[in-house]
Design a protein around this motif. Structure first.
Motif, PDB file in Angstrom:
ATOM      1  N   LYS A  53       5.024  -6.990  -5.706  1.00  0.00           N
ATOM      2  CA  LYS A  53       4.225  -7.146  -4.505  1.00  0.00           C
ATOM      3  C   LYS A  53       5.079  -7.832  -3.436  1.00  0.00           C
ATOM      4  O   LYS A  53       6.120  -8.439  -3.736  1.00  0.00           O
ATOM      5  N   TRP A  54       4.625  -7.748  -2.182  1.00  0.00           N
ATOM      6  CA  TRP A  54       5.422  -8.269  -1.075  1.00  0.00           C
ATOM      7  C   TRP A  54       5.818  -9.727  -1.281  1.00  0.00           C
ATOM      8  O   TRP A  54       6.979 -10.097  -1.046  1.00  0.00           O
ATOM      9  N   ASN A  55       4.887 -10.569  -1.708  1.00  0.00           N
ATOM     10  CA  ASN A  55       5.202 -11.991  -1.850  1.00  0.00           C
ATOM     11  C   ASN A  55       6.268 -12.234  -2.913  1.00  0.00           C
ATOM     12  O   ASN A  55       6.991 -13.232  -2.872  1.00  0.00           O
ATOM     13  N   GLU A  56       6.387 -11.315  -3.883  1.00  0.00           N
ATOM     14  CA  GLU A  56       7.449 -11.401  -4.881  1.00  0.00           C
ATOM     15  C   GLU A  56       8.744 -10.770  -4.359  1.00  0.00           C
ATOM     16  O   GLU A  56       9.834 -11.299  -4.585  1.00  0.00           O
ATOM     17  N   PHE A  57       8.593  -9.675  -3.644  1.00  0.00           N
ATOM     18  CA  PHE A  57       9.757  -8.956  -3.129  1.00  0.00           C
ATOM     19  C   PHE A  57      10.561  -9.798  -2.150  1.00  0.00           C
ATOM     20  O   PHE A  57      11.797  -9.784  -2.163  1.00  0.00           O
ATOM     21  N   VAL A  58       9.881 -10.565  -1.293  1.00  0.00           N
ATOM     22  CA  VAL A  58      10.608 -11.344  -0.284  1.00  0.00           C
ATOM     23  C   VAL A  58      11.369 -12.515  -0.892  1.00  0.00           C
ATOM     24  O   VAL A  58      12.131 -13.174  -0.186  1.00  0.00           O
ATOM     25  N   GLU A  59      11.195 -12.759  -2.176  1.00  0.00           N
ATOM     26  CA  GLU A  59      11.998 -13.770  -2.854  1.00  0.00           C
ATOM     27  C   GLU A  59      13.317 -13.192  -3.360  1.00  0.00           C
ATOM     28  O   GLU A  59      14.205 -13.938  -3.775  1.00  0.00           O
TER      29      GLU A  59
ATOM     30  N   MET B  66       0.812  -1.221   0.000  1.00  0.00           N
ATOM     31  CA  MET B  66       0.000   0.000   0.000  1.00  0.00           C
ATOM     32  C   MET B  66       0.844   1.270   0.000  1.00  0.00           C
ATOM     33  O   MET B  66       0.299   2.362   0.127  1.00  0.00           O
ATOM     34  N   ASN B  67       2.150   1.148  -0.150  1.00  0.00           N
ATOM     35  CA  ASN B  67       3.006   2.337  -0.170  1.00  0.00           C
ATOM     36  C   ASN B  67       2.535   3.304  -1.256  1.00  0.00           C
ATOM     37  O   ASN B  67       2.297   2.907  -2.398  1.00  0.00           O
ATOM     38  N   GLU B  68       2.415   4.582  -0.891  1.00  0.00           N
ATOM     39  CA  GLU B  68       1.835   5.581  -1.783  1.00  0.00           C
ATOM     40  C   GLU B  68       2.812   6.669  -2.217  1.00  0.00           C
ATOM     41  O   GLU B  68       2.425   7.614  -2.908  1.00  0.00           O
ATOM     42  N   VAL B  69       4.085   6.555  -1.822  1.00  0.00           N
ATOM     43  CA  VAL B  69       5.051   7.605  -2.119  1.00  0.00           C
ATOM     44  C   VAL B  69       6.060   7.111  -3.142  1.00  0.00           C
ATOM     45  O   VAL B  69       6.939   6.297  -2.828  1.00  0.00           O
ATOM     46  N   ALA B  70       5.912   7.570  -4.362  1.00  0.00           N
ATOM     47  CA  ALA B  70       6.833   7.173  -5.423  1.00  0.00           C
ATOM     48  C   ALA B  70       8.215   7.755  -5.168  1.00  0.00           C
ATOM     49  O   ALA B  70       8.362   8.892  -4.724  1.00  0.00           O
ATOM     50  N   GLY B  71       9.231   6.932  -5.390  1.00  0.00           N
ATOM     51  CA  GLY B  71      10.602   7.402  -5.264  1.00  0.00           C
ATOM     52  C   GLY B  71      11.216   7.261  -3.894  1.00  0.00           C
ATOM     53  O   GLY B  71      12.369   7.666  -3.697  1.00  0.00           O
ATOM     54  N   ASP B  72      10.495   6.685  -2.927  1.00  0.00           N
ATOM     55  CA  ASP B  72      11.073   6.533  -1.587  1.00  0.00           C
ATOM     56  C   ASP B  72      11.866   5.233  -1.445  1.00  0.00           C
ATOM     57  O   ASP B  72      12.419   4.949  -0.376  1.00  0.00           O
TER      58      ASP B  72
ATOM     59  N   ASP C 218       7.465   1.375  -6.280  1.00  0.00           N
ATOM     60  CA  ASP C 218       8.822   1.656  -6.742  1.00  0.00           C
ATOM     61  C   ASP C 218       9.508   0.437  -7.351  1.00  0.00           C
ATOM     62  O   ASP C 218      10.297   0.564  -8.290  1.00  0.00           O
ATOM     63  N   THR C 219       9.255  -0.732  -6.779  1.00  0.00           N
ATOM     64  CA  THR C 219       9.968  -1.934  -7.221  1.00  0.00           C
ATOM     65  C   THR C 219       9.226  -2.724  -8.286  1.00  0.00           C
ATOM     66  O   THR C 219       9.828  -3.553  -8.968  1.00  0.00           O
ATOM     67  N   GLY C 220       7.917  -2.494  -8.407  1.00  0.00           N
ATOM     68  CA  GLY C 220       7.111  -3.293  -9.323  1.00  0.00           C
ATOM     69  C   GLY C 220       6.820  -4.677  -8.798  1.00  0.00           C
ATOM     70  O   GLY C 220       6.273  -5.524  -9.515  1.00  0.00           O
TER      71      GLY C 220
END
Length: 547
Positions: free
Chosen positions: A448-454, A432-438, A444-446
């Protein structure tokens, strides 16, 4: 600033076992000169007492700090606030300790060591000076833990540790998780390395703290000797870590005295919204209400995943968690009445002290007739709690850059890479992060959490969450502390009662734990060290039982 040294990581991944003979790389440099101390003269209970003060940097490779540190606002028990641009007299105060020994205990190799951390809000804590020449201390006070410790002949240890809010010499955030825990463990290892030349016993260390310091205390107490921390300990040159990343010293503790621990941060948002859902539904609208409803729906499955049980073996679930809360609150009320305490009539005012001010709140829920508690509804009690202090924003902890929250808030600066100011650290906050560029979130990463934690970066944040959470080690670590004293005030809304009750039940279900003393003290807000006589009486009892 590197987080994990490559050589140590490789050794751990290869399954390096704890060595019983290996000597730490910095052990020789970290040996304490037993004759290097100053003698302080204080009074305890009006009588003079000589106290030896030792001081030491407890790691061989301390993190170089910036000569200036940013301003920050601290809660009770936390690090002193510093103004922007303020020069620090000693840049090693974050990884330095002071050890105070009553002269009467110089020959006592068995007395306890009170290990005090001061990381409110999980912020960094410079080394404090709890014992000063000319200082007056009272062993019978309910708020003077130093007096109680000195009066009992215990060694008292002040510890400076890293934490969020500090800046390294290279400009990075030096205190990202699990820095505070790693520093505390390194200080414990220093005490063990020098146990033969110091009075007191490093096998009787009692770690104590409040709020974030309480969370730090429970994490250290739960994770004794866990190899997960060895790479971080190696990086800062902790005692007992050899060139291959193996350990020859222990960092477990005898006991903890923890007040209102802010802990299980990766799951605390769910617990907060689940507990206060009736109050939230009355207060919130729009995106905040939707966020609350989403988070609360995730809590029952998380609680079930912990595998906690009640004293009779019944699983602790979302269906009976409020029953447990009601039971403990009711018992605390009854204890208050039995001890001669009064309860205002319905419509009259409860009076209590919060952050140094007297506060009055109308009694809308509790009635006592002829010494007997009239049955009350748990939701009426929870509504009363929210009237003593407004609930936190949604989410309560992973609060930055989502659900309309503006500015850097919550515990977000504790997580993420050292080169980044903050990061979301839960699935909801991230997605739900709403601040682009942080630098944080799916925006920012494209991912979702379940993909990011991989990813490597996602695994690093997941590890930070784990390494600050006692639940990750309790019920599975044979070296968790055997003795626990945990307090969370009856009107403390800084975290969910459900988090604290789950911690209590996890400790109670851990093999090797011999005593867990937990309650919700009468009309007590978010605070600590208000029941020193009870706490140190308990400590004296368990020390005696352990002999």
């Amino acid at each position: 600033m590197k987080v994990i040294p490559t050589a140590c990581t490789a050794a751990l991944l290869a399954g390096t076992a704890m060595s019983s003979v290996a000597q730490g790389v910095y052990d020789d440099a970290l040996r304490l000169d037993p004759n290097s101390y100053e003698t302080l003269t204080v009074t305890v209970d009006g009588e003079p007492m000589a106290v030896r003060r030792y001081e030491a940097v407890y790691v061989g490779n301390p993190v170089a700090m910036s000569a200036t540190q940013p301003a920050r606002s601290m809660g009770p028990g936390g690090s002193p606030a510093s103004a922007d641009g303020q020069e620090l007299a000693d840049l090693l105060t974050y990884q330095k300790m002071a050890i105070y020994v009553p002269e009467a205990s110089i020959e006592d190799q068995s007395t306890a060591m009170i290990f005090a951390v001061n990381n409110a809000g999980w912020f960094a804590s410079e080394l404090r000076t709890s014992v000063e020449t000319g200082g007056e201390y009272v062993s019978t006070s309910d708020t003077d833990k130093v007096g109680a410790a000195l009066g009992a002949g215990y060694v008292f240890v002040d510890v400076g540790t890293r934490g969020r809010g500090i800046v390294a010499a290279d400009g990075t955030a030096a205190g990202k998780a699990p820095a505070a825990i790693v520093d505390a463990k390194a200080a414990i290892r220093f005490l063990r390395l020098n146990d033969d030349v110091l009075p007191g016993s490093a096998e009787r260390i009692v770690i104590t703290g409040t709020s974030g310091g309480g969370g730090l205390s429970t994490a250290v107490a739960a994770s004794g000797n866990a190899s997960d921390y060895f790479p971080y300990l190696a990086e800062i040159g902790a005692a007992g870590i050899d060139a291959d990343g193996a350990s020859s010293l222990n960092d477990d503790v005898f006991a903890t005295i923890a007040y209102c621990p802010i802990t299980s941060l990766g799951y605390a948002d769910m617990a907060y919204e689940w507990l206060y859902q009736a109050q939230r539904d009355e207060q919130l609208t729009g995106v905040s209400l939707e966020a609350s409803q989403t988070l609360r729906s995730q809590y029952p499955s998380y609680l079930e995943s912990l595998g906690l049980v009640l004293d009779d073996g019944t699983p602790l679930t979302a269906d009976n968690m409020t029953d447990l809360l009601m039971q403990i609150v009711t018992q605390e009320i009854q204890d208050h009445i039995d001890e001669g305490g009064s309860v205002p009539a319905l419509g009259e005012m409860f009076e209590f002290t919060s952050r140094g001010q007297t506060v009055e709140v109308e009694n809308t829920w509790l009635s006592v007739v002829d010494g007997q508690i009239v049955p009350f509804e748990i939701q009426d009690f929870l509504t009363f709690v929210t009237q003593t202090s407004a609930l936190k924003s949604v989410p309560a902890f992973d609060r930055t850059a989502n659900s309309g929250n503006e500015g850097v808030d919550g515990e977000n600066t504790l997580f993420g890479p050292a080169a980044q100011e903050y990061s979301n650290f839960t699935p909801f906050g991230w997605n739900m992060n709403e601040v682009a560029g942080d630098g944080s979130g799916a925006d920012d990463t494209g991912l979702k959490w379940n993909e990011f934690v991989e990813t490597k970066e996602g695994q690093a944040i997941a590890a930070q969450v784990k390494l600050t959470d006692p639940q990750a080690f309790l019920q599975g670590n044979a070296d968790s502390a055997p003795y626990w004293y945990i307090r969370h005030g009856m009107i403390d809304r800084d975290t969910s009662f459900a988090v604290e009750l789950a911690l209590y039940r996890a400790v109670a279900g851990t093999d090797g734990v011999k005593d867990v003393n937990f309650t919700l003290p009468w009309m007590t807000p978010h605070s600590g060290n208000y029941d020193v006589q009870e706490a140190y009486g308990w400590l004296a009892s368990v020390l005696s039982d352990a002999e």
